[in-house]
Scaffold this motif. Structure first.
Motif, PDB file in Angstrom:
ATOM      1  N   THR A 200       0.849  -1.185   0.000  1.00 44.47           N
ATOM      2  CA  THR A 200       0.000   0.000   0.000  1.00 44.47           C
ATOM      3  C   THR A 200       0.889   1.240   0.000  1.00 44.47           C
ATOM      4  O   THR A 200       2.118   1.142   0.020  1.00 44.47           O
ATOM      5  CB  THR A 200      -0.954  -0.001   1.208  1.00 44.47           C
ATOM      6  OG1 THR A 200      -1.894   1.070   1.081  1.00 44.47           O
ATOM      7  CG2 THR A 200      -0.204   0.124   2.513  1.00 44.47           C
TER       8      THR A 200
ATOM      9  N   HIS B 275       4.192  -4.867  -7.023  1.00 53.10           N
ATOM     10  CA  HIS B 275       3.129  -3.864  -7.105  1.00 53.10           C
ATOM     11  C   HIS B 275       3.714  -2.452  -7.028  1.00 53.10           C
ATOM     12  O   HIS B 275       3.237  -1.539  -7.717  1.00 53.10           O
ATOM     13  CB  HIS B 275       2.124  -4.075  -5.969  1.00 53.10           C
ATOM     14  CG  HIS B 275       1.204  -5.237  -6.168  1.00 53.10           C
ATOM     15  ND1 HIS B 275       0.289  -5.290  -7.186  1.00 53.10           N
ATOM     16  CD2 HIS B 275       1.052  -6.397  -5.452  1.00 53.10           C
ATOM     17  CE1 HIS B 275      -0.390  -6.429  -7.107  1.00 53.10           C
ATOM     18  NE2 HIS B 275       0.048  -7.117  -6.073  1.00 53.10           N
TER      19      HIS B 275
ATOM     20  N   HIS C 269       1.508   0.194  -9.390  1.00 54.93           N
ATOM     21  CA  HIS C 269       0.102  -0.137  -9.142  1.00 54.93           C
ATOM     22  C   HIS C 269      -0.506   0.701  -8.017  1.00 54.93           C
ATOM     23  O   HIS C 269      -1.729   0.744  -7.884  1.00 54.93           O
ATOM     24  CB  HIS C 269      -0.028  -1.626  -8.794  1.00 54.93           C
ATOM     25  CG  HIS C 269       0.358  -2.525  -9.913  1.00 54.93           C
ATOM     26  ND1 HIS C 269       0.593  -3.880  -9.747  1.00 54.93           N
ATOM     27  CD2 HIS C 269       0.562  -2.265 -11.242  1.00 54.93           C
ATOM     28  CE1 HIS C 269       0.918  -4.410 -10.909  1.00 54.93           C
ATOM     29  NE2 HIS C 269       0.908  -3.459 -11.833  1.00 54.93           N
ATOM     30  N   LEU C 270       0.341   1.328  -7.192  1.00 55.70           N
ATOM     31  CA  LEU C 270      -0.166   2.103  -6.063  1.00 55.70           C
ATOM     32  C   LEU C 270      -0.276   3.588  -6.387  1.00 55.70           C
ATOM     33  O   LEU C 270      -0.789   4.354  -5.565  1.00 55.70           O
ATOM     34  CB  LEU C 270       0.758   1.918  -4.844  1.00 55.70           C
ATOM     35  CG  LEU C 270       1.084   0.472  -4.460  1.00 55.70           C
ATOM     36  CD1 LEU C 270       2.004   0.456  -3.255  1.00 55.70           C
ATOM     37  CD2 LEU C 270      -0.183  -0.316  -4.188  1.00 55.70           C
ATOM     38  N   ARG C 271       0.210   3.968  -7.560  1.00 61.86           N
ATOM     39  CA  ARG C 271       0.187   5.389  -7.924  1.00 61.86           C
ATOM     40  C   ARG C 271      -1.090   5.740  -8.672  1.00 61.86           C
ATOM     41  O   ARG C 271      -1.641   4.923  -9.403  1.00 61.86           O
ATOM     42  CB  ARG C 271       1.404   5.746  -8.794  1.00 61.86           C
ATOM     43  CG  ARG C 271       2.746   5.578  -8.102  1.00 61.86           C
ATOM     44  CD  ARG C 271       3.853   6.303  -8.859  1.00 61.86           C
ATOM     45  NE  ARG C 271       4.009   5.781 -10.212  1.00 61.86           N
ATOM     46  CZ  ARG C 271       4.878   4.836 -10.536  1.00 61.86           C
ATOM     47  NH1 ARG C 271       5.652   4.289  -9.599  1.00 61.86           N
ATOM     48  NH2 ARG C 271       4.986   4.423 -11.789  1.00 61.86           N
ATOM     49  N   ARG C 272      -1.540   6.963  -8.507  1.00 65.32           N
ATOM     50  CA  ARG C 272      -2.675   7.517  -9.244  1.00 65.32           C
ATOM     51  C   ARG C 272      -3.925   6.648  -9.147  1.00 65.32           C
ATOM     52  O   ARG C 272      -4.720   6.575 -10.085  1.00 65.32           O
ATOM     53  CB  ARG C 272      -2.290   7.745 -10.711  1.00 65.32           C
ATOM     54  CG  ARG C 272      -1.231   8.821 -10.897  1.00 65.32           C
ATOM     55  CD  ARG C 272      -0.941   9.058 -12.365  1.00 65.32           C
ATOM     56  NE  ARG C 272      -0.297   7.900 -12.982  1.00 65.32           N
ATOM     57  CZ  ARG C 272       1.007   7.661 -12.951  1.00 65.32           C
ATOM     58  NH1 ARG C 272       1.819   8.487 -12.312  1.00 65.32           N
ATOM     59  NH2 ARG C 272       1.508   6.605 -13.528  1.00 65.32           N
ATOM     60  N   TRP C 273      -4.078   5.950  -8.011  1.00 62.21           N
ATOM     61  CA  TRP C 273      -5.268   5.105  -7.867  1.00 62.21           C
ATOM     62  C   TRP C 273      -6.540   5.932  -7.905  1.00 62.21           C
ATOM     63  O   TRP C 273      -7.590   5.466  -8.362  1.00 62.21           O
ATOM     64  CB  TRP C 273      -5.184   4.313  -6.554  1.00 62.21           C
ATOM     65  CG  TRP C 273      -5.185   5.181  -5.326  1.00 62.21           C
ATOM     66  CD1 TRP C 273      -4.109   5.690  -4.694  1.00 62.21           C
ATOM     67  CD2 TRP C 273      -6.333   5.655  -4.624  1.00 62.21           C
ATOM     68  NE1 TRP C 273      -4.484   6.457  -3.623  1.00 62.21           N
ATOM     69  CE2 TRP C 273      -5.859   6.452  -3.548  1.00 62.21           C
ATOM     70  CE3 TRP C 273      -7.698   5.493  -4.785  1.00 62.21           C
ATOM     71  CZ2 TRP C 273      -6.704   7.093  -2.658  1.00 62.21           C
ATOM     72  CZ3 TRP C 273      -8.557   6.113  -3.891  1.00 62.21           C
ATOM     73  CH2 TRP C 273      -8.061   6.910  -2.839  1.00 62.21           C
ATOM     74  N   TRP C 274      -6.454   7.189  -7.431  1.00 63.05           N
ATOM     75  CA  TRP C 274      -7.646   8.044  -7.428  1.00 63.05           C
ATOM     76  C   TRP C 274      -8.107   8.362  -8.846  1.00 63.05           C
ATOM     77  O   TRP C 274      -9.293   8.556  -9.098  1.00 63.05           O
ATOM     78  CB  TRP C 274      -7.359   9.344  -6.681  1.00 63.05           C
ATOM     79  CG  TRP C 274      -6.174  10.092  -7.231  1.00 63.05           C
ATOM     80  CD1 TRP C 274      -4.876   9.968  -6.845  1.00 63.05           C
ATOM     81  CD2 TRP C 274      -6.193  11.031  -8.317  1.00 63.05           C
ATOM     82  NE1 TRP C 274      -4.064  10.774  -7.605  1.00 63.05           N
ATOM     83  CE2 TRP C 274      -4.851  11.448  -8.519  1.00 63.05           C
ATOM     84  CE3 TRP C 274      -7.204  11.562  -9.112  1.00 63.05           C
ATOM     85  CZ2 TRP C 274      -4.503  12.353  -9.498  1.00 63.05           C
ATOM     86  CZ3 TRP C 274      -6.852  12.481 -10.095  1.00 63.05           C
ATOM     87  CH2 TRP C 274      -5.520  12.868 -10.280  1.00 63.05           C
TER      88      TRP C 274
ATOM     89  N   MET D 212     -10.052   5.314 -10.157  1.00 68.11           N
ATOM     90  CA  MET D 212     -11.038   4.770  -9.221  1.00 68.11           C
ATOM     91  C   MET D 212     -12.429   4.586  -9.843  1.00 68.11           C
ATOM     92  O   MET D 212     -13.080   3.554  -9.624  1.00 68.11           O
ATOM     93  CB  MET D 212     -11.128   5.650  -7.976  1.00 68.11           C
ATOM     94  CG  MET D 212     -12.085   5.121  -6.918  1.00 68.11           C
ATOM     95  SD  MET D 212     -12.084   6.146  -5.437  1.00 68.11           S
ATOM     96  CE  MET D 212     -12.679   7.711  -6.097  1.00 68.11           C
TER      97      MET D 212
ATOM     98  N   MET E 216     -12.545   1.379 -11.734  1.00 63.91           N
ATOM     99  CA  MET E 216     -12.414   0.187 -10.892  1.00 63.91           C
ATOM    100  C   MET E 216     -13.758  -0.270 -10.369  1.00 63.91           C
ATOM    101  O   MET E 216     -13.904  -1.422  -9.929  1.00 63.91           O
ATOM    102  CB  MET E 216     -11.460   0.457  -9.736  1.00 63.91           C
ATOM    103  CG  MET E 216     -10.033   0.787 -10.157  1.00 63.91           C
ATOM    104  SD  MET E 216      -9.257  -0.521 -11.140  1.00 63.91           S
ATOM    105  CE  MET E 216      -8.986  -1.763  -9.875  1.00 63.91           C
TER     106      MET E 216
ATOM    107  N   SER F 131      -7.200  -5.729 -12.073  1.00 57.94           N
ATOM    108  CA  SER F 131      -6.637  -6.283 -10.843  1.00 57.94           C
ATOM    109  C   SER F 131      -6.027  -7.667 -11.101  1.00 57.94           C
ATOM    110  O   SER F 131      -4.930  -7.967 -10.632  1.00 57.94           O
ATOM    111  CB  SER F 131      -7.728  -6.368  -9.768  1.00 57.94           C
ATOM    112  OG  SER F 131      -7.221  -6.955  -8.590  1.00 57.94           O
TER     113      SER F 131
ATOM    114  N   ARG G 134      -2.750  -7.391 -12.931  1.00 57.38           N
ATOM    115  CA  ARG G 134      -1.673  -6.974 -12.031  1.00 57.38           C
ATOM    116  C   ARG G 134      -1.155  -8.155 -11.223  1.00 57.38           C
ATOM    117  O   ARG G 134       0.059  -8.262 -10.972  1.00 57.38           O
ATOM    118  CB  ARG G 134      -2.194  -5.880 -11.098  1.00 57.38           C
ATOM    119  CG  ARG G 134      -2.409  -4.542 -11.786  1.00 57.38           C
ATOM    120  CD  ARG G 134      -3.097  -3.561 -10.868  1.00 57.38           C
ATOM    121  NE  ARG G 134      -3.031  -2.191 -11.388  1.00 57.38           N
ATOM    122  CZ  ARG G 134      -3.594  -1.150 -10.796  1.00 57.38           C
ATOM    123  NH1 ARG G 134      -4.281  -1.328  -9.669  1.00 57.38           N
ATOM    124  NH2 ARG G 134      -3.489   0.049 -11.313  1.00 57.38           N
TER     125      ARG G 134
END
Length: 384
Positions: A86, A121, A126-131, A134, A137, A147, A150
């Motif tokens: 995370t 990850h 994979h943890l960047r720019r998740w917003w 979103m 998703m 997902s 990944r």
């Protein structure tokens, strides 16, 4: 491509923007609580805290080319065999659940597979720019597909980190069967389990899942575990058909009705006229079929059984159903239409009984499952 238009629509809609901000704040607060729980209750790895695990995280981070070593924690999670990666602002965090580490025991390759998977990850962003993504998703099938992709990618990072293909596979087997049974899992049999997922409903279930089935993850890391020709697209084809059926019904039913109802009415009138003529001539219901039609049925069934024996006889297995027989016929004999039952105009019936098969015709009454059906058993001479 999906998320950007959604964000633009929310931006021009005051109400939508308020909802987006509210949802974002809710998710952010939840993430803050989770990070506080990890940092306050997990044990952070370091030179003086589980140095062998800390060394493994540092070594694998360098091997994967990370710019900096992430924070790493060991946490007790009530028996869950899991790990996760995370991010909190600029901090990248890996959490290793203690039960999974205990399940790996002295198997360094299996342990490194788990650690390198989570580092993958981070390496892949994979943890960047998740917003940003979103909204997409939350779209059924779309977010889950990303997902799963990944996870396949990070399994390959895990295998590279383990430095041992079999050790990496043992790491996945431990996720499947636990500490005691995982190291003794027959990997070939585990990979072969994916055959049971080759149906319409199981494929839809997989498409809605965020993680691929472990049986497929094992086979993806080592394709040699599957025998030649084991891969099939039957489940995907059926799943697509099941998903398309509602749209086809909604859009196609009115059109089909407009086209077919007049033709059925004409056939009904013709049948009614024939029935009246037969009744006036004194014919009895259920009278014997015309000899020419019966002879045609016998010729058709002989062709079908010859085709089935030629295509499947050498394998010791038979096709699953009539759909498979007719699909293979259309593939191999496109210029020769497959025979259909002259009594009802439909494909002949086919039933797989494991050691043999049965082909049948609906018989003179044009209704399957009645006393006048004609059936041929592959074990017997070809007489009904």
């Amino acid at each position: 491509l999906v998320s950007v238009p959604v964000w633009l629509l929310l931006a021009v809609s005051i109400i939508g923007l308020v909802y987006a901000v509210a949802i974002g704040l809710f998710l952010f607060v939840g993430h803050v609580l989770f990070i506080a729980h990890v940092r306050g209750n997990g044990v952070r790895l370091g030179p003086e805290q589980f140095p062998e695990l800390d060394e493994a995280v540092r070594r694998l981070s360098m091997r994967l080319g990370l710019k900096r070593v992430p924070e790493a924690y060991v946490m007790q999670a009530g028996g869950a065999l899991n790990a996760l990666a995370t991010k909190f602002f600029r901090s990248e965090i890996v959490v290793l659940f203690s039960d999974l580490l205990e399940a790996c025991g002295d198997d360094v390759a299996a342990r490194d597979m788990i650690i390198a998977h989570e580092l993958g990850h981070i390496k892949c962003g994979h943890l960047r720019r998740w917003w940003l993504i979103m909204p997409a998703m939350l779209v059924p099938f779309l977010g889950a597909a990303l997902s799963r992709a990944r996870e396949y990618t990070c399994d390959r990072f895990g295998m590279a980190g383990a430095g041992d293909r079999r050790g990496a596979l043992r790491g996945l087997a431990i996720l499947a069967a636990g500490a005691k049974h995982g190291p003794r899992v027959n990997l070939e049999a585990l990979a072969a389990q994916q055959a049971s997922l080759d149906t319409g409903w199981m494929t839809i279930g997989e498409w809605l899942s965020s993680h691929p089935p472990l049986a497929k993850r094992v086979a993806a890391l080592d394709p040699s575990l599957l025998p030649a020709g084991a891969r099939s697209v039957r489940g995907r084809a059926r799943a697509l058909g099941m998903l398309a059926a509602p749209a086809i019904l909604v859009l196609g039913l009115p059109i089909a009705a407009a086209i077919t109802i007049p033709a059925y009415m004409q056939r009904f009138q013709q049948a009614a006229g024939l029935a009246t003529g037969a009744s006036e001539a004194g014919a009895e219901p259920g009278a014997p079929a015309d000899g020419a039609v019966a002879a045609q049925v016998e010729r058709d069934v002989a062709r079908l059984m010859d085709f089935v024996d030629a295509q499947w006889g050498g394998t010791g297995t038979w096709p699953a159903d009539a759909d498979e027989v007719y699909a293979r016929w259309a593939e191999l004999r496109p210029a020769d239409p497959a025979p259909v039952d002259p009594y009802d105009g439909l494909p002949y019936g086919f039933m797989n009984l494991d050691t043999h098969y049965v082909v049948w015709s609906s018989g003179p009454d044009a209704t399957g499952g009645t006393a006048d059906d004609l059936a041929w058993d592959s074990r017997d001479a070809r007489t009904p």
